[in-house]
Design an enzyme around this catalytic site. Sequence first.
Site, PDB file in Angstrom:
ATOM      1  N   GLU A   1     -22.013  22.769  15.075  1.00 14.29           N
ATOM      2  CA  GLU A   1     -22.619  23.408  16.242  1.00 14.29           C
ATOM      3  C   GLU A   1     -23.095  24.832  15.941  1.00 14.29           C
ATOM      4  OE1 GLU A   1     -20.731  21.887  20.293  1.00 14.29           O
ATOM      5  OE2 GLU A   1     -19.190  22.673  18.938  1.00 14.29           O
TER       6      GLU A   1
ATOM      7  N   GLU B   1     -17.322  28.999  28.463  1.00 12.75           N
ATOM      8  CA  GLU B   1     -16.600  29.909  29.348  1.00 12.75           C
ATOM      9  C   GLU B   1     -16.956  31.368  29.049  1.00 12.75           C
ATOM     10  OE1 GLU B   1     -14.064  26.169  29.042  1.00 12.75           O
ATOM     11  OE2 GLU B   1     -15.278  27.357  27.678  1.00 12.75           O
TER      12      GLU B   1
ATOM     13  N   LYS C   1     -23.651  22.159  29.600  1.00 11.91           N
ATOM     14  CA  LYS C   1     -24.005  21.839  28.220  1.00 11.91           C
ATOM     15  C   LYS C   1     -24.277  20.329  28.191  1.00 11.91           C
ATOM     16  CE  LYS C   1     -22.082  22.457  23.561  1.00 11.91           C
ATOM     17  NZ  LYS C   1     -20.890  22.902  22.812  1.00 11.91           N
TER      18      LYS C   1
END
Length: 120
Positions: free
Chosen positions: A21, A73, A98
């Site tokens: 990612e 978050e 997401k």
Amino acid sequence: MDKVFIEGLQADAVIGVYDWERRIRQALRLDLELAFDNRRPAASDDVADTLDYDAISRRLTAFVQASEFGLVETLAERCAALLIEEFGVTWLRLRLTKPGAVANAAGVGVIIERGSVEPA
């Protein structure tokens, strides 16, 4: 309480905790509700008296695109702080999604509320 909303604001960012990612950009979606007393702009019919949702959208998009947080978050908290500090928003609800992060789900994310509502 009056609210200005921005729905479906999209921006790509480096977001996530896994190594793969950190090497890609992922699409994110933001939905916002912002407390704002709309009586003044309604009376004046002057855009200068409104909460500038175009400026907010452009600033948030640039911020998200430049970010590289691990957690949604963290990004949500930073976006909320930016809106409070730079645009004088007293209360907001922010939904950060997401898409495609979890198999068999359209999206995952967080919804936060920050600030306080001032009496009219």
